[in-house]
Design a protein around this motif. Structure first.
Motif, mmCIF file in Angstrom:
data_model
loop_
_atom_site.group_PDB
_atom_site.id
_atom_site.type_symbol
_atom_site.label_atom_id
_atom_site.label_comp_id
_atom_site.label_asym_id
_atom_site.label_seq_id
_atom_site.Cartn_x
_atom_site.Cartn_y
_atom_site.Cartn_z
ATOM 1 N N GLY A 169 0.736 -1.172 0.109
ATOM 2 C CA GLY A 169 -0.255 0.107 0.077
ATOM 3 C C GLY A 169 0.805 1.110 0.014
ATOM 4 O O GLY A 169 0.397 2.346 0.176
ATOM 5 N N THR A 170 2.132 1.158 -0.281
ATOM 6 C CA THR A 170 2.829 2.432 -0.396
ATOM 7 C C THR A 170 2.465 3.476 -1.296
ATOM 8 O O THR A 170 2.835 4.702 -1.032
ATOM 9 N N LYS A 171 1.923 3.023 -2.376
ATOM 10 C CA LYS A 171 1.526 4.086 -3.541
ATOM 11 C C LYS A 171 0.107 4.578 -3.342
ATOM 12 O O LYS A 171 -0.279 5.578 -4.001
ATOM 13 N N LEU A 172 -0.342 4.318 -2.095
ATOM 14 C CA LEU A 172 -1.852 4.805 -1.801
ATOM 15 C C LEU A 172 -1.619 6.397 -1.290
ATOM 16 O O LEU A 172 -0.678 6.624 -0.638
ATOM 17 N N THR A 173 -2.734 7.007 -1.329
ATOM 18 C CA THR A 173 -2.604 8.294 -0.858
ATOM 19 C C THR A 173 -2.563 8.155 0.558
ATOM 20 O O THR A 173 -2.908 7.351 1.289
ATOM 21 N N LYS A 174 -2.443 9.436 1.306
ATOM 22 C CA LYS A 174 -2.350 9.423 2.886
ATOM 23 C C LYS A 174 -3.781 8.772 3.432
ATOM 24 O O LYS A 174 -3.800 8.198 4.398
ATOM 25 N N SER A 175 -4.748 9.420 2.926
ATOM 26 C CA SER A 175 -6.150 9.154 3.216
ATOM 27 C C SER A 175 -6.275 7.393 2.989
ATOM 28 O O SER A 175 -7.147 6.749 3.921
ATOM 29 N N GLN A 176 -6.141 7.235 1.908
ATOM 30 C CA GLN A 176 -6.310 5.829 1.749
ATOM 31 C C GLN A 176 -5.336 4.750 2.357
ATOM 32 O O GLN A 176 -5.747 3.799 2.833
ATOM 33 N N GLN A 177 -4.211 5.163 2.950
ATOM 34 C CA GLN A 177 -3.236 4.413 3.818
ATOM 35 C C GLN A 177 -3.995 4.352 5.187
ATOM 36 O O GLN A 177 -3.631 3.294 5.812
ATOM 37 N N PHE B 84 -7.244 3.974 5.883
ATOM 38 C CA PHE B 84 -8.006 2.923 5.731
ATOM 39 C C PHE B 84 -7.486 1.666 5.463
ATOM 40 O O PHE B 84 -7.826 0.453 5.908
ATOM 41 N N HIS B 85 -6.184 1.507 4.814
ATOM 42 C CA HIS B 85 -5.520 0.540 4.255
ATOM 43 C C HIS B 85 -4.941 -0.136 5.629
ATOM 44 O O HIS B 85 -5.090 -1.385 5.267
ATOM 45 N N THR B 86 -4.515 0.347 6.452
ATOM 46 C CA THR B 86 -4.250 -0.176 7.737
ATOM 47 C C THR B 86 -5.384 -1.327 8.327
ATOM 48 O O THR B 86 -4.863 -2.171 9.179
ATOM 49 N N LYS B 87 -6.503 -0.600 8.224
ATOM 50 C CA LYS B 87 -7.707 -1.459 8.700
ATOM 51 C C LYS B 87 -8.322 -2.754 7.778
ATOM 52 O O LYS B 87 -8.824 -3.460 8.339
ATOM 53 N N THR B 88 -7.888 -2.281 6.661
ATOM 54 C CA THR B 88 -8.406 -3.475 5.685
ATOM 55 C C THR B 88 -7.626 -4.343 4.668
ATOM 56 O O THR B 88 -7.941 -5.145 3.987
ATOM 57 N N LYS B 89 -6.387 -3.917 5.027
ATOM 58 C CA LYS B 89 -5.185 -4.734 4.330
ATOM 59 C C LYS B 89 -5.458 -6.299 4.324
ATOM 60 O O LYS B 89 -5.364 -6.996 3.254
ATOM 61 N N LEU C 263 -16.454 -8.167 5.672
ATOM 62 C CA LEU C 263 -17.200 -7.127 6.092
ATOM 63 C C LEU C 263 -16.668 -5.801 5.766
ATOM 64 O O LEU C 263 -15.461 -5.693 5.375
ATOM 65 N N SER C 264 -17.510 -4.777 5.428
ATOM 66 C CA SER C 264 -16.860 -3.484 5.222
ATOM 67 C C SER C 264 -16.606 -2.607 6.501
ATOM 68 O O SER C 264 -16.700 -3.285 7.584
ATOM 69 N N ILE C 265 -15.909 -1.569 6.210
ATOM 70 C CA ILE C 265 -15.724 -0.622 7.449
ATOM 71 C C ILE C 265 -16.586 -0.432 8.283
ATOM 72 O O ILE C 265 -16.823 -0.053 9.672
ATOM 73 N N GLN C 266 -18.205 -0.315 7.646
ATOM 74 C CA GLN C 266 -19.086 -0.160 8.381
ATOM 75 C C GLN C 266 -19.588 -1.501 8.948
ATOM 76 O O GLN C 266 -20.790 -1.523 9.683
ATOM 77 N N ARG C 267 -18.826 -2.606 9.015
ATOM 78 C CA ARG C 267 -19.206 -3.871 9.817
ATOM 79 C C ARG C 267 -20.557 -4.583 9.215
ATOM 80 O O ARG C 267 -21.372 -5.100 9.776
ATOM 81 N N LYS C 268 -20.581 -4.082 7.857
ATOM 82 C CA LYS C 268 -21.794 -4.688 7.124
ATOM 83 C C LYS C 268 -21.435 -5.670 6.090
ATOM 84 O O LYS C 268 -20.106 -5.405 5.644
ATOM 85 N N MET D 28 -20.032 -6.847 2.547
ATOM 86 C CA MET D 28 -19.667 -5.958 1.517
ATOM 87 C C MET D 28 -20.488 -6.279 0.294
ATOM 88 O O MET D 28 -21.027 -7.388 0.036
ATOM 89 N N GLY D 29 -20.637 -5.349 -0.698
ATOM 90 C CA GLY D 29 -21.405 -5.642 -1.781
ATOM 91 C C GLY D 29 -20.408 -5.839 -2.886
ATOM 92 O O GLY D 29 -19.380 -5.574 -3.092
ATOM 93 N N VAL D 30 -21.125 -6.141 -4.227
ATOM 94 C CA VAL D 30 -20.258 -6.431 -5.733
ATOM 95 C C VAL D 30 -19.630 -5.214 -5.739
ATOM 96 O O VAL D 30 -18.496 -5.223 -6.169
ATOM 97 N N ARG D 31 -20.517 -3.874 -5.705
ATOM 98 C CA ARG D 31 -19.837 -2.693 -6.312
ATOM 99 C C ARG D 31 -18.484 -2.318 -5.361
ATOM 100 O O ARG D 31 -17.478 -2.011 -5.977
ATOM 101 N N SER D 32 -18.558 -2.770 -4.169
ATOM 102 C CA SER D 32 -17.505 -2.277 -3.191
ATOM 103 C C SER D 32 -16.274 -3.198 -3.483
ATOM 104 O O SER D 32 -15.000 -2.531 -3.718
ATOM 105 N N VAL D 33 -16.409 -4.293 -3.831
ATOM 106 C CA VAL D 33 -15.263 -5.169 -4.347
ATOM 107 C C VAL D 33 -14.854 -4.856 -5.573
ATOM 108 O O VAL D 33 -13.646 -4.792 -6.211
ATOM 109 N N GLU D 34 -15.650 -4.199 -6.559
ATOM 110 C CA GLU D 34 -15.365 -3.768 -7.892
ATOM 111 C C GLU D 34 -14.324 -2.520 -7.609
ATOM 112 O O GLU D 34 -13.381 -2.460 -8.455
ATOM 113 N N LYS D 35 -14.720 -1.602 -6.639
ATOM 114 C CA LYS D 35 -13.948 -0.450 -6.472
ATOM 115 C C LYS D 35 -12.479 -0.785 -5.910
ATOM 116 O O LYS D 35 -11.741 -0.236 -6.208
ATOM 117 N N LEU D 36 -12.707 -1.766 -4.983
ATOM 118 C CA LEU D 36 -11.286 -2.094 -4.345
ATOM 119 C C LEU D 36 -10.270 -2.703 -5.292
ATOM 120 O O LEU D 36 -9.301 -2.339 -5.438
#
Length: 351
Positions: A169-177, A179-184, A263-268, A270-278
């Motif tokens: 995740g080194t190329k992610l933006t600071k904001s993305q990083q 989240f990355h620590t929580k979802t890696k 599960l998503s960050i919201q603890r629900k 995950m949907g298809v669209r979320s994985v596509e974005k990921l």
């Protein structure tokens, strides 16, 4: 008290409600059609038919002066007998470019036109077999000729680089990083699972905790069409799933999402669209990587499995294809590789 439904049950309920809304904009006789095909089609397929038939009947109303003053919902079944093969061919021509009532421009590729003709054919076939109409002009309209597209897949080094980017995740933006620590760990599990089994995203997000059997290295999934099967995973996938499982045990899900594995960050769930974005996010970090979607990860798995086994019927079974011809598209790149190897096979002059 509201009843708890499984992920797939809830999807079917939501689709059924959506279908009811779409049917309100169709001729009333279409309700008979949808009831008739319900036992042999999935809810998602029926929704696709409803969208396509909506475009068809809207075309009839707007482009044919005889029906311009009639509400679509009031069209009678005999309209199907009155239309000709020429009317349907003109409709296919219209689909190449048209502007809808909301002012949006629409175009359709060969594949899109073919699907919409298939929907009209299915409608005609249903009422023709029931002997409720006398003519079936849709059956004599030729399907558009499809031109095969190159199958996009990842090479071995690209797969490794993609997974490295998910892990680092080194190329992610600071904001993305942040989240990355929580979802890696979760993201690595998802990408590894998709690349290592070839399952569809809808099958991935539908996995429940109890569907995973580490003892037999298998996961129960629900395929397109609604049937259940077991897919088996290798050591790399097992490691990634176990790592996430430990993390998942510490998460308290939102009510109604207790069974969901991913599960998503919201603890629900995950949907298809979320994985596509990921997938899109991480693919964008790899230099010069092809435009990658989750389906391209599936193509990558299908091609690689065929390279390793040479068994197209095994690949079809693992990918959940009912028609082996569908599977052949996943190893089209193999033919290209063979052609490349053949370039020096014939010698014109001795060395």
């Amino acid at each position: 008290m509201a009843q708890n439904h499984t992920y797939h049950e809830q999807i079917n309920i939501d689709n059924e409600l959506k279908l009811r809304e779409l049917q309100k904009k169709l001729p009333k006789f279409c309700s008979t059609f949808f009831r008739g095909i319900e036992p042999t089609t999935s809810s998602r397929t029926r929704i696709a038919y409803a969208y396509d038939l909506g475009i068809f009947f809207n075309y009839i109303k707007t482009e044919n002066p005889k029906y311009s003053n009639i509400n679509i919902s009031e069209l009678d079944l005999d309209i199907l007998d009155k239309l000709t093969a020429t009317d349907i061919e003109e409709y296919l021509e219209y689909l190449k470019y048209y502007i809808s009532d909301d002012g949006k421009e629409h175009t359709n590729s060969e594949r899109g036109i073919m699907r919409k003709l298939a929907s009209v054919r299915t409608l005609y076939n249903y009422f023709y077999r029931k002997e409720l109409i006398k003519n079936n002009p849709a059956s004599i309209v030729s399907m558009p000729k499809l031109h095969d597209k190159e199958i996009i897949r990842l090479d071995v080094d690209e797969v490794a680089e993609l997974l490295d980017e998910v892990e680092n995740g080194t190329k992610l933006t600071k904001s993305q990083q942040n989240f990355h620590t929580k979802t890696k760990v979760r993201d690595i599990a998802i990408l590894t699972l998709l690349l290592g089994t070839g399952i569809r995203v809808s099958e991935c997000v539908g996995i429940d905790i109890n569907d995973i059997d580490f003892k037999n290295t298998g996961i129960k999934i629900q395929r397109k069409g609604g049937y259940e099967t077991i897919i088996y995973f290798g050591d790399e996938v097992e490691e990634a799933l176990k790592n996430y499982m430990e993390e998942r045990k510490r998460i308290v899900p939102v009510e109604g999402h207790e069974d969901a594995f991913f599960l998503s960050i919201q603890r629900k769930r995950m949907g298809v669209r979320s994985v596509e974005k990921l997938v899109k996010k991480y693919a964008g970090l790899v230099t010069n990587l092809k435009k990658i979607t989750p389906h391209k990860l599936r193509s990558t798995y299908g091609t690689t499995l065929y390279q390793e086994t040479g068994d197209i019927y095994l690949v079809a079974d693992v990918l959940g294809h009912k028609d082996v011809n569908t599977t052949k598209k996943h190893y089209a790149a193999i033919d290209d590789e063979r052609r490349r190897k053949a370039r020096n096979a014939v010698k014109l002059r001795n060395d």
